[in-house]
Design a protein around this motif. Structure first.
Motif, PDB file in Angstrom:
ATOM      1  N   TYR A  37       0.859  -1.183   0.000  1.00 48.64           N
ATOM      2  CA  TYR A  37       0.000   0.000   0.000  1.00 48.64           C
ATOM      3  C   TYR A  37       0.895   1.233   0.000  1.00 48.64           C
ATOM      4  O   TYR A  37       2.086   1.175   0.344  1.00 48.64           O
ATOM      5  N   VAL A  38       0.312   2.346  -0.430  1.00 43.11           N
ATOM      6  CA  VAL A  38       1.050   3.615  -0.483  1.00 43.11           C
ATOM      7  C   VAL A  38       0.223   4.682   0.208  1.00 43.11           C
ATOM      8  O   VAL A  38      -1.012   4.624   0.216  1.00 43.11           O
ATOM      9  N   LYS A  39       0.954   5.669   0.780  1.00 41.70           N
ATOM     10  CA  LYS A  39       0.294   6.675   1.621  1.00 41.70           C
ATOM     11  C   LYS A  39       0.702   8.064   1.150  1.00 41.70           C
ATOM     12  O   LYS A  39       1.904   8.363   1.041  1.00 41.70           O
ATOM     13  N   GLU A  40      -0.279   8.890   0.869  1.00 44.14           N
ATOM     14  CA  GLU A  40       0.000  10.234   0.341  1.00 44.14           C
ATOM     15  C   GLU A  40       0.805  11.061   1.334  1.00 44.14           C
ATOM     16  O   GLU A  40       1.690  11.837   0.939  1.00 44.14           O
ATOM     17  N   SER A  41       0.546  10.916   2.634  1.00 46.91           N
ATOM     18  CA  SER A  41       1.246  11.717   3.641  1.00 46.91           C
ATOM     19  C   SER A  41       2.670  11.234   3.897  1.00 46.91           C
ATOM     20  O   SER A  41       3.442  11.917   4.564  1.00 46.91           O
TER      21      SER A  41
ATOM     22  N   ASP B 126      -7.464   4.060   3.133  1.00 50.98           N
ATOM     23  CA  ASP B 126      -8.008   5.189   3.894  1.00 50.98           C
ATOM     24  C   ASP B 126      -8.318   6.320   2.919  1.00 50.98           C
ATOM     25  O   ASP B 126      -7.718   6.423   1.839  1.00 50.98           O
ATOM     26  N   GLY B 127      -9.246   7.170   3.340  1.00 50.46           N
ATOM     27  CA  GLY B 127      -9.562   8.337   2.524  1.00 50.46           C
ATOM     28  C   GLY B 127      -8.905   9.598   3.026  1.00 50.46           C
ATOM     29  O   GLY B 127      -8.802  10.580   2.290  1.00 50.46           O
TER      30      GLY B 127
ATOM     31  N   ASN C  77      -3.848   3.936  -0.543  1.00 46.21           N
ATOM     32  CA  ASN C  77      -4.347   2.963  -1.509  1.00 46.21           C
ATOM     33  C   ASN C  77      -3.524   1.682  -1.445  1.00 46.21           C
ATOM     34  O   ASN C  77      -2.319   1.717  -1.186  1.00 46.21           O
ATOM     35  N   ALA C  78      -4.180   0.566  -1.699  1.00 42.47           N
ATOM     36  CA  ALA C  78      -3.494  -0.723  -1.702  1.00 42.47           C
ATOM     37  C   ALA C  78      -3.418  -1.275  -3.126  1.00 42.47           C
ATOM     38  O   ALA C  78      -4.264  -0.964  -3.977  1.00 42.47           O
TER      39      ALA C  78
ATOM     40  N   SER D 177       6.303   3.185  -3.775  1.00 38.01           N
ATOM     41  CA  SER D 177       5.882   4.192  -2.794  1.00 38.01           C
ATOM     42  C   SER D 177       4.825   5.070  -3.456  1.00 38.01           C
ATOM     43  O   SER D 177       4.477   4.888  -4.634  1.00 38.01           O
ATOM     44  N   TRP D 178       4.328   6.039  -2.693  1.00 42.42           N
ATOM     45  CA  TRP D 178       3.322   6.955  -3.266  1.00 42.42           C
ATOM     46  C   TRP D 178       3.883   7.662  -4.500  1.00 42.42           C
ATOM     47  O   TRP D 178       3.186   7.841  -5.494  1.00 42.42           O
ATOM     48  N   ASN D 179       5.134   8.014  -4.463  1.00 46.73           N
ATOM     49  CA  ASN D 179       5.725   8.799  -5.547  1.00 46.73           C
ATOM     50  C   ASN D 179       5.846   8.027  -6.860  1.00 46.73           C
ATOM     51  O   ASN D 179       5.793   8.631  -7.947  1.00 46.73           O
TER      52      ASN D 179
END
Length: 356
Positions: free
Chosen positions: A215-219, A234-235, A240-241, A287-289
């Motif tokens: 999963y990746v996390k925007e924060s 999570d929103g 996102n997974a 990652s998110w990036n």
């Protein structure tokens, strides 16, 4: 004509009339033909006869005996043809008002249509030989002419036909209960009643395990979570997974594809399954990036998820057969949830139903 009184006095002659006796018979009806043969009936037609005065009647003969008189109409249906296989020979004559009769038409011979259905097939047996395969067999039906085919029904809907007394259902779905019935039909289209039912429940399909998930996390745009035992969605913050599956060795057509996931921590919104076109991502490096984009199309959604349960979603549009497929899990609300990853004892599963 003269009139006389009692004294034998004669009156004047009347006017003169001339009468000619009709001795000319109509022409014989032409082109007697059969227009329809159906159970219990034979329909005939013929071309009109001609006459110097007029045709008054047609007479239909069957096997040499008068069957019916028909006022000028060139069609007739015999509803007394008898049982299956009975043959009759027909001819037609014409008559005028003077009682002159034509010669006979051409003859036609007709065999009565089959009106008797086959007997009901008996001893229907169903044997499950795989998650997507059920073998059926039954005792043959009998018919006065011959059984042409059997129709197999699955849960009340016609599934297919067989000329013999066996049938293989190669489109059954796994973990599904089915009721089968069979009827027999003959070449004339007469069908028997339905057999006694045979009921089965198919086993589960062999699961395909995820070959990668994360999963990746925007924060936390550079963080990598590929080795964790849960997949988070999570929103807020957006999390996102990703799950990747590789399907190989399949020779049939995909009937159904289901994604089965363990709920480690449920939420009021659960997750939405969306397509991901790029399957080249790495579990340990994503990652998110650098995560591949997730399509906006919703394939399936859980709604509320409950901790400690499995959720199973139909994702058939995403799986076409052999190949590598990626799905993305997103949240529609701000409620966080987590699900078992492939590093846990409750790994995500892809359940495939294929024609066998």
């Amino acid at each position: 004509m003269r009139a006389f009184d009692a004294a034998a006095n004669a009156g004047a002659e009347s006017n003169v009339v001339t009468a000619v006796r009709d001795t000319v018979a109509p022409s014989a009806p032409a082109d007697l033909r059969v227009t329809l043969v159906e159970p219990g009936a034979v329909s005939l037609a013929w071309d009109a006869s001609t006459d110097n005065v007029g045709v008054a009647q047609y007479r239909v003969f069957r096997d040499g005996s008068l069957l019916a008189g028909i006022w000028p109409d060139q069609t007739f249906t015999d509803y007394t043809v008898g049982t299956t296989g009975t043959s009759h020979t027909y001819l037609v004559t014409a008559a005028d008002f003077a009682g002159n009769f034509s010669g006979p038409s051409n003859q036609v011979t007709v065999t009565a249509a089959d009106s008797s259905p086959p007997t009901v097939p008996t001893n229907l047996r169903a044997s499950v030989t795989g998650p997507n395969r059920v073998e059926l067999s039954w005792a043959p039906a009998t018919d006065d002419v011959g059984v042409a085919a059997y129709t197999v029904y699955r849960n009340g809907t016609a599934l297919g036909t067989a000329t013999g007394v066996t049938f293989t259902d190669t489109t059954a779905l796994s973990e599904t209960s089915y009721t089968y019935l069979v009827s027999a039909s003959d070449a004339a289209g007469n069908s028997s009643g339905l057999s006694a039912p045979a009921m089965v429940t198919t086993p589960a399909a062999t699961p395909v395990l995820a070959v990668a998930d994360t999963y990746v996390k925007e924060s936390s745009p550079t963080s990598r979570y590929g080795s964790t035992t849960v997949l988070r969605v999570d929103g807020d913050p957006v999390t996102n997974a990703y799950l990747k599956f590789t399907v190989s060795g399949q020779t049939g057509v995909v009937l159904r594809a289901r994604l089965k996931i363990w709920v480690a921590a449920g939420s009021s919104t659960g997750f939405v399954v969306r397509p991901v076109a790029d399957s080249t991502w790495s579990e340990t490096l994503t990652s998110w990036n650098n995560a591949p984009p997730i399509d906006n199309t919703s394939i399936a959604a859980t709604g509320r998820t409950t901790t400690g349960t499995w959720v199973t979603l139909d994702v058939t549009p995403l799986v076409s057969g052999n190949g590598t497929f990626t799905v993305g899990l997103t949240s529609t609300g701000a409620s966080a949830s987590s699900y078992g990853s492939r590093e846990s004892s409750t790994a995500p599963l892809l359940l495939l139903d294929m024609t066998s």
